[in-house]
Scaffold this active site. Structure first.
Site, PDB file in Angstrom:
ATOM      1  N   SER A 211      -3.378   6.946  -1.685  1.00 37.43           N
ATOM      2  CA  SER A 211      -3.313   6.916  -3.139  1.00 37.43           C
ATOM      3  C   SER A 211      -4.660   6.421  -3.698  1.00 37.43           C
ATOM      4  CB  SER A 211      -2.141   6.031  -3.576  1.00 37.43           C
ATOM      5  OG  SER A 211      -1.791   6.298  -4.907  1.00 37.43           O
ATOM      6  N   ASP A 306       2.356  16.372  -4.854  1.00 34.54           N
ATOM      7  CA  ASP A 306       2.266  14.923  -4.715  1.00 34.54           C
ATOM      8  C   ASP A 306       3.092  14.245  -5.825  1.00 34.54           C
ATOM      9  OD1 ASP A 306       0.301  12.595  -3.524  1.00 34.54           O
ATOM     10  OD2 ASP A 306       0.846  12.274  -5.621  1.00 34.54           O
ATOM     11  N   HIS A 373       4.559  11.090  -1.362  1.00 32.73           N
ATOM     12  CA  HIS A 373       3.285  10.418  -1.647  1.00 32.73           C
ATOM     13  C   HIS A 373       3.086   9.379  -0.546  1.00 32.73           C
ATOM     14  CE1 HIS A 373      -0.022   9.096  -4.161  1.00 32.73           C
ATOM     15  NE2 HIS A 373       0.478   7.896  -4.367  1.00 32.73           N
TER      16      HIS A 373
END
Ligand SMILES: *[C@@H]1O[C@H](CO)[C@@H](O)[C@H](O)[C@H]1NC(C)=O
Ligand SMILES: *[C@@H]1O[C@H](CO)[C@@H](O)[C@H](O)[C@H]1NC(C)=O
Ligand SMILES: *[C@@H]1O[C@H](CO)[C@@H](O)[C@H](O)[C@H]1NC(C)=O
Length: 433
Positions: A211, A306, A373
């Site tokens: 991330s 995502d 994710h």
């Protein structure tokens, strides 16, 4: 040994040590084991449902927080001025001289109010960080869950600067709010400390992160390479960090405006001197631009849909005042055909951005068509019977094959809903920013 087997094994030893194991004792042991098994099973199911990561477990792979010693002297400080930290687990056996460095994620803060709010969380202050965290997925020390990296030295660097380890402002007096924007110094100072702790003698190394930490992996990949001797293998694996500079469902440039704020607030443009001479500094913060200059072998792991990007880039709250996207943003199975069409457009944009990367011989990729994710730090998605697979390979297998040059890995999944092995997240609330 798995956590459950470990507990049973310890219970057995404990019983053996008590000299006479009678029938009642044996029965108690069975009941105790059953109770434990039930606890583990229900806990597991909960994690499967909401996709969150357990913070601790019976698996004793808990790793202590170390605060950076030179923080004050180097001005390498979290938003609130506290020292940054990391968790280091020493390697063993054939992994003793290999290092895996993971950069934690957790969004960004775009203005003084949001960064001030962060000071009260672990994402802005080590005063709020857990003293121990559990290592999962690519950080696991269990061979069956992490076949290639389980015995490496592993480091999780905590994220507390709000700008993907890349801001750098001298003055902390931000209109009287007292905020330190020092991500770049945190990166440099922690690397210095890790080099002394053995990273300098690494035989193989991998920089990774997810991330905002995945974005930091793109940003610092060549820096990491430059710290280590030329003759050793150094590669980078960016997970869920390929944020797209795409318009949202209302035609607005929501993410670009957001990045513009982050980049100006923390003076991140300094990191990208070549890029800012060509375009707006905010655009230089997108991986599409960053990867143009990366020379180190890089693996791009990103789901085509995502979950964070769908929630904040494609369909942000501000462009969906009626909340007609909410149920789709929480569970891909709730999306209507028009929404899925938007998802497919988003996937196409990602594949277009990767067209050059596909031709780089030493690079790898795994673009699965799942709604998820951060797939490296979750034991289910990284390597398990429930992992998403492409060409029958788990993410751990694909990354290992690429890292150790066992084969070329450029895996691009067919479009949703074609892949039956997908692990799709189901949320009760969207990710927070
Ligand atoms: C600080 O305050 C000035 C004047 O109110 C304002 O123009 C500026 O944008 C503020 N700086 C930040 C970083 O918010
Ligand atoms: C994930 O890790 C937890 C804790 O070690 C374990 O109980 C669980 O069985 C693991 N799940 C999978 C699918 O490997
Ligand atoms: C897929 O891989 C597993 C091992 O991970 C193997 O047992 C299985 O036979 C493979 N399936 C196919 C269709 O190749």
């Amino acid at each position: 040994m798995s956590s459950f087997a470990d507990v049973i094994h310890r219970l057995r030893l404990w019983w053996r040590r008590r000299s006479r194991v009678n029938a009642a004792g044996a029965l108690t042991l069975v009941l105790l084991s059953l109770a434990l098994l039930l606890t583990l099973t229900s806990w597991d199911r909960e994690n499967v449902l909401d996709g969150s990561l357990p913070s601790s477990s019976l698996n004793s792979n808990l790793v202590d927080l170390t605060l950076l010693k030179s923080a004050e002297e180097k001005g390498a400080l979290c938003l609130d001025g506290s020292p940054p930290g990391y968790h280091l687990q020493k390697g063993s056996g054939s992994g003793s001289d290999n290092w895996l460095v993971h950069l934690e994620g957790g969004g960004w803060c775009r203005n003084l109010a949001a960064c001030s709010a962060r000071k009260r969380t672990s994402l802005g202050s080590s005063r709020h960080m857990e003293l121990q965290v559990a290592f999962f997925g690519i950080l696991s020390n269990v061979k069956s869950q992490n076949p290639d990296f389980y015995n490496w030295n592993k480091v999780k660097i905590r994220y507390c600067d709000g700008a993907s380890f890349s801001g750098n402002r001298d003055n902390e007096l931000q209109n009287g709010t007292n905020l330190f924007f020092r991500g770049q110094r945190i990166w440099e100072a922690i690397m210095d400390e890790l080099l002394v702790k053995g990273l300098a003698n690494a035989k193989q190394a991998l920089l990774t992160g997810c991330s905002a930490g995945g974005l930091a992996t793109y940003i610092h990949c060549d820096d990491f390479r430059a710290l280590l001797p030329k003759e050793i293998t150094v590669k980078c694996l960016a997970d869920g960090g390929f944020f797209l500079d795409e318009k949202d469902i209302g035609g607005k440039r929501t993410i670009r405006a957001f990045y513009n704020d982050v980049v100006h607030l923390q003076d991140v443009g300094k990191r990208f001197p070549d890029c800012v001479s060509l375009m707006e500094p905010s655009q230089c913060f997108f991986p599409r631009e960053i990867i143009k200059s990366i020379k180190t072998p890089l693996f791009i792991l990103n789901p085509a849909y995502d979950a964070w990007q769908i929630q904040h880039i494609l369909a942000p709250e501000t462009s969906d005042p009626q909340q007609s996207w909410l149920s789709c943003k929480l569970n891909i199975r709730n999306c209507n055909p028009n929404q899925i069409e938007s998802f497919q457009g988003f996937r196409e944009a990602l594949l277009n951005s990767l067209s050059e990367a596909k031709h780089k011989r030493e690079w790898g990729m795994f673009i699965n068509s799942c709604f998820v994710h951060c797939q490296t730090i979750n034991n289910i998605t990284w390597h398990s019977p429930y992992s998403p697979r492409i060409n029958n390979k788990t993410i751990a297998e694909a990354v290992g094959d690429w890292y150790f040059d066992r084969r070329e890995v450029k895996e691009i999944d067919c479009a949703y809903p074609c892949n039956p092995t997908c692990y799709n997240l189901v949320f009760t609330n969207p990710y927070s920013l």
